[in-house]
Write an enzyme that holds these catalytic residues in place. Sequence first.
Site, PDB file in Angstrom:
ATOM      1  N   ILE A  13       0.837  -1.203   0.000  1.00 50.65           N
ATOM      2  CA  ILE A  13       0.000   0.000   0.000  1.00 50.65           C
ATOM      3  C   ILE A  13       0.875   1.258   0.000  1.00 50.65           C
ATOM      4  CG2 ILE A  13      -1.837   1.262   1.228  1.00 50.65           C
ATOM      5  CD1 ILE A  13      -2.783  -1.458   0.222  1.00 50.65           C
ATOM      6  N   LYS A 127      -6.899  -1.096   9.797  1.00 52.07           N
ATOM      7  CA  LYS A 127      -8.229  -1.308  10.376  1.00 52.07           C
ATOM      8  C   LYS A 127      -8.206  -1.504  11.882  1.00 52.07           C
ATOM      9  CE  LYS A 127      -8.012  -3.748   6.827  1.00 52.07           C
ATOM     10  NZ  LYS A 127      -8.010  -4.745   5.766  1.00 52.07           N
ATOM     11  N   GLY A 156     -11.718  -0.093   0.477  1.00 54.12           N
ATOM     12  CA  GLY A 156     -10.587   0.409  -0.316  1.00 54.12           C
ATOM     13  C   GLY A 156     -10.900   1.770  -0.925  1.00 54.12           C
ATOM     14  N   GLY A 208      -2.571  -8.924  -4.351  1.00 56.65           N
ATOM     15  CA  GLY A 208      -2.414  -7.902  -3.298  1.00 56.65           C
ATOM     16  C   GLY A 208      -3.697  -7.641  -2.525  1.00 56.65           C
ATOM     17  N   LYS A 226     -14.216  -4.246   9.698  1.00 60.72           N
ATOM     18  CA  LYS A 226     -14.846  -3.230   8.842  1.00 60.72           C
ATOM     19  C   LYS A 226     -16.278  -2.939   9.279  1.00 60.72           C
ATOM     20  CE  LYS A 226     -11.936  -4.349   4.888  1.00 60.72           C
ATOM     21  NZ  LYS A 226     -11.760  -5.350   3.826  1.00 60.72           N
ATOM     22  N   GLY A 322      -6.789  -4.178  -2.736  1.00 57.97           N
ATOM     23  CA  GLY A 322      -5.736  -3.978  -3.736  1.00 57.97           C
ATOM     24  C   GLY A 322      -5.103  -2.618  -3.576  1.00 57.97           C
TER      25      GLY A 322
HETATM   26  N1  HSE Z   1      -7.624  -8.010   2.879  1.00 57.31           N
HETATM   27  C1  HSE Z   1      -8.591  -7.013   2.620  1.00 57.31           C
HETATM   28  C2  HSE Z   1      -9.621  -7.579   1.661  1.00 57.31           C
HETATM   29  C3  HSE Z   1      -7.924  -5.808   2.044  1.00 57.31           C
HETATM   30  O1  HSE Z   1      -9.379  -8.643   1.084  1.00 57.31           O
HETATM   31  O2  HSE Z   1     -10.675  -6.992   1.506  1.00 57.31           O
HETATM   32  C4  HSE Z   1      -8.772  -4.581   2.020  1.00 57.31           C
HETATM   33  O3  HSE Z   1      -9.159  -4.182   3.304  1.00 57.31           O
END
Ligand code: HSE
Length: 346
Positions: A13, A127, A156, A208, A226, A322
Amino acid sequence: MNYNLAFIGFGNIGQGFAELLLEQEKQLKEKYGIEYKVVAISTLTRGTVYNKNGLNLKEILKLIKKGEPLTNHCDVKKGWDALKTIKDSNADIVLELTPTNIKTGEPAITHIKTALLCKKNVITVNKGPIALKYKQLMTIAQKNKVMLKFEGTVLGGTPAITLGTEALAGAKITEIKGILNGTTNFILTEMEKGKEYQSALKEAQRLGYAETDPTADVEGYDTVAKLVILANVLMDVNIKPSDVKRTGITKISLANIKKARQNGQVWKLVGHIKTDNGIKAEVAPKMLKSNELLANINKGMNGLCIKTDIVGEITIIGAGAGPKGTSFAILNDLISINRTLKGINI
Ligand code: HSE
């Protein structure tokens, strides 16, 4: 306005955002009057570089891409760690981009607290700190008259946080339901096509999408974090990750997927919170009817249905994982900080 940026963490990132900054340099200046210098980059394994007049970002990116440490670079600061960089550099915006630890939130919580107490603005996509200490960190930010921005923690580059805090500011949000994890959605989509779980996970890692430890994705912890962020920030509740009932996707087999398909259904990892009759929050794989909206969000895409009192249901769909999307969220947080600071200065 001129900003001095410090990167704490320079993985996928961090590097993605550095590339985006270089790409957008001209437009940031012309459209928003934003000029920046990257003054520090602190990594856990490759050392720290600092130059109060600005580092050569292109050169450092080249070194990192070649897998080389920063220890031979002329701006290396021996003995500097993340905390020293936050405290002693002349950065006015700290980018906390270290890997998420959903259980403890550390060391990112300490990084963020330290930066705020030093009266430095913070942008993070981590997070852990926001899911675990949102209210406490915002109080420290307010007391120190600085900003803490975290758009990239959820969905994202798809604007979920500001959709709630700004575009829907006048509404009461009573329910949120969504696909919040790109890795598991990618895995389930690939399994729909007959791919084995393990090779789908590998591909998600290659793209990624996955966390440094993908257990956080496949066991549902990432979705829980989240959901807690959305709940505490947008629904004005105060829940902890342990308040969310959690099941991951590791027990979903190709046979389960095939059986669901025969019944016109699709497995998705769904995060769901309702606050109208007491708080009910859950993350679990659900069999959705294949004509449902969430059932048709595939690969690394995420989707969020937000129920409000005034404008009914709002749905957004977009890339949720990503480096590119997440970097875009950091860029927007930077623009938002600039907008506020410019407003204050007028
Ligand atoms: N690992 C997380 C996902 C990355 O796959 O959504 C984004 O927060």
